[in-house]
Design an enzyme around this catalytic site. Structure first.
Site, PDB file in Angstrom:
ATOM      1  N   GLU A  75       0.840  -1.207   0.000  1.00 42.36           N
ATOM      2  CA  GLU A  75       0.000   0.000   0.000  1.00 42.36           C
ATOM      3  C   GLU A  75       0.873   1.255   0.000  1.00 42.36           C
ATOM      4  OE1 GLU A  75      -2.833  -0.448   3.206  1.00 42.36           O
ATOM      5  OE2 GLU A  75      -4.101  -1.708   1.960  1.00 42.36           O
ATOM      6  N   GLU A 109      -5.356  -8.414  -0.968  1.00 44.52           N
ATOM      7  CA  GLU A 109      -6.011  -8.247   0.331  1.00 44.52           C
ATOM      8  C   GLU A 109      -7.480  -7.949   0.119  1.00 44.52           C
ATOM      9  OE1 GLU A 109      -4.452  -5.558   3.273  1.00 44.52           O
ATOM     10  OE2 GLU A 109      -2.388  -5.990   2.697  1.00 44.52           O
TER      11      GLU A 109
HETATM   12  C1  BG6 Z   1      -4.468  -3.083   4.835  1.00 41.80           C
HETATM   13  C2  BG6 Z   1      -3.090  -3.404   5.324  1.00 41.80           C
HETATM   14  O1  BG6 Z   1      -4.589  -1.731   4.692  1.00 41.80           O
HETATM   15  O2  BG6 Z   1      -5.542  -3.388   5.645  1.00 41.80           O
HETATM   16  C3  BG6 Z   1      -3.015  -4.491   6.369  1.00 41.80           C
HETATM   17  O3  BG6 Z   1      -2.200  -3.689   4.268  1.00 41.80           O
HETATM   18  C4  BG6 Z   1      -4.175  -4.334   7.331  1.00 41.80           C
HETATM   19  O4  BG6 Z   1      -1.768  -4.431   6.998  1.00 41.80           O
HETATM   20  C5  BG6 Z   1      -5.470  -4.466   6.555  1.00 41.80           C
HETATM   21  O5  BG6 Z   1      -4.145  -5.184   8.424  1.00 41.80           O
HETATM   22  C6  BG6 Z   1      -6.714  -4.422   7.405  1.00 41.80           C
HETATM   23  O6  BG6 Z   1      -6.689  -3.287   8.224  1.00 41.80           O
HETATM   24  P1  BG6 Z   1      -6.893  -3.371   9.775  1.00 41.80           P
HETATM   25  O7  BG6 Z   1      -6.651  -2.023  10.285  1.00 41.80           O
HETATM   26  O8  BG6 Z   1      -8.300  -3.829   9.979  1.00 41.80           O
HETATM   27  O9  BG6 Z   1      -5.901  -4.354  10.274  1.00 41.80           O
END
Ligand code: BG6
Length: 469
Positions: A174, A368
């Site tokens: 990201e 993701e």
């Molecule tokens: C993404 C990141 O933005 O979102 C991860 O690359 C992150 O590292 C994921 O864990 C989910 O976000 P969060 O804040 O719910 O853990």
């Protein structure tokens, strides 16, 4: 869609994690401190250099010691790919060390071998939300050009070491996080806490150059390698059909697309150079930088997708805000939200896939996607996470529709296949996993792993190559 659409053979189904959110063992085997080690409240909060507050990242879910057990569970689900990051501070504890730390290199060697033993393809993020703390303290983070050469050395070291074992790489997780969480994204600190765009965009330039140098080195060392960028995709809808709202949405999305534009097209888009000129931002470049960007663009577009946003120029619409891990937008009346206020929009994923593919004509990798939710461990030891199944099923369905639209997609690694520490809120209460970890946000619990209902659901999705949702 009446045509029958299928996921391609060899589609990279699996899950994605980040070192600092699950490994723990933050000072073991010669690892140095990283920016995550001084961020006990998560990526959106200021760091705490005193290190007095309890920091859940320090222990994670102890993947460092339990990875064999965890990888066996991924294999049981039928993972074809596992995306993880290499903690830079395990390899170069101070970032500027002469020699790499052999123990750190060996850890990832063993872990990758374990994946390969289970026929799981490793997908490596080279820098995921952390960097050696010394590079912040001594050099001021990514705004300093010297950090480029330390990253290049790190990149060359891991390419060389894992050349026969790893084909898929991503240079920065990201990368657009720099704009929203400059300490996490670039090790940048601002005296009065006010973000300074000059430093942020200078740091971005250095990361672009570092990424291009990594693509160059990676292709030289591993000719068959695939090296991608990784952006947090943010699709923004206009609040209304008012032309001004449409333009506000486009402007908002460009803040993200700027990063993949440079990494994929290989040059600074005019809308951005104009923005720099209008705002007195002057990017210092070395001779040859622009050629490097042009010559070493990424092979594929990796991205995360969790939610969509809404923009409007109308002050009366500014009231209802929806949150996300990186930034806030307006509420969309057509969407429901997660318990953390993230707006759930499966169709948005189809749109993002089409937009990115139209723009770059390069394969996409959805690295993701997932739902952070509070899970209840029942007395009989089960976890009935139907809400998670529902979220993933709808998103996978729309990914399939995007393939039907003609978009080339390499794979899908859902976020956090095993519960891990959240990035934005540094807690374990917010869970993404198919595998439950018996541990709470205070670090209490047995750390035992349990299969959730979604575990069995994802297994059948993978077994059927996405046919059975
Ligand atoms: C993404 C990141 O933005 O979102 C991860 O690359 C992150 O590292 C994921 O864990 C989910 O976000 P969060 O804040 O719910 O853990």
């Amino acid at each position: 869609m009446s045509r029958s659409v299928q996921f391609p053979e060899g589609f990279l189904w699996g899950g994605a994690v980040a070192a600092n959110q699950l490994e723990g063992a933050y000072q073991e085997d010669g690892k140095g401190l990283s920016t995550a080690d001084v961020s006990p409240n998560g990526i959106m909060s200021p760091p705490d250099f005193s290190m007095e507050k309890f920091n859940l990242y320090h222990e994670g879910i102890d993947f460092y010691h339990k990875y064999k057990e965890d990888i066996a569970l991924f294999a049981e689900m039928g993972f074809k790919a596992f995306r993880f990051s290499i903690a830079w501070s395990r390899i170069f504890p101070n970032g500027d060390d002469q020699q790499p730390n052999e123990n750190g290199l060996q850890f990832y060697d063993d872990m990758i071998d374990e994946l390969r033993r289970h026929n799981i393809e490793p997908v490596v993020t080279m820098s995921h939300y952390e960097m050696p703390l010394n590079l912040v303290e001594k050099y001021g983070g990514w705004k300093n050009r010297q950090v480029v050469s330390y990253y290049e050395k790190f990149a060359k070291t891991i390419f060389k070491r894992y050349r026969n074992k790893v084909k898929y790489w991503m240079t920065f997780n990201e990368i657009n996080v720099l704009l929203h969480a400059p300490f996490t994204g670039g090790g940048l600190l601002f005296k009065d806490g006010v973000k300074n765009e000059q430093d942020i965009y200078q740091a971005a330039h250095h990361q672009f150059v570092a990424s291009a140098l990594a693509v160059k080195a990676g292709h030289e060392e591993i000719p068959e390698s695939q090296i991608g960028c990784m952006i947090a995709s943010m699709i923004t809808y206009p609040y209304s059909s008012k032309p001004e709202d449409m333009f506000a949405a486009l402007t908002q999305d460009r803040k993200t697309l700027f990063f993949s534009d440079v990494q994929s097209r290989g040059y600074y888009p005019t809308y951005m150079t104009n923005y720099f000129a209008d705002n007195g931002i002057n990017i210092e470049m070395d001779t040859g930088d622009l050629e490097l960007l042009q010559d070493y663009t990424v092979d594929y577009i990796g991205f995360s997708y969790y939610m969509s946003f809404v923009a409007s120029t109308d002050p009366e619409h500014q009231a209802g805000k929806a949150s996300g891990n990186l930034f806030e937008g307006l509420k969309n009346p057509y969407l429901e939200s997660s318990e953390w206020g993230w707006q759930i929009d499966p169709v948005g994923l189809r749109t993002v896939c089409n937009q990115l593919y139209d723009r770059y004509q390069k394969p996409l990798f959805i690295v993701e996607n997932g739902l952070g939710a509070v899970d209840k461990l029942e007395e009989d030891g089960t976890i009935q996470d139907d809400y998670r199944i529902d979220y993933l099923r709808k998103h996978i369905y729309e990914m399939k529709n995007a393939i039907g639209d003609g978009v080339e997609i390499m794979g899908y690694t859902s976020w956090g296949p095993i519960d891990l520490v959240s990035a934005s809120t540094a807690e374990l209460k917010k869970r993404y996993g198919f595998i439950y970890v018996d541990k709470d946000s205070e670090g209490k619990g047995s750390n035992e792993r349990l299969r959730k209902k979604s575990f069995y659901w994802y297994k059948q999705v993978l077994e059927s190559n996405g046919e059975v949702l």
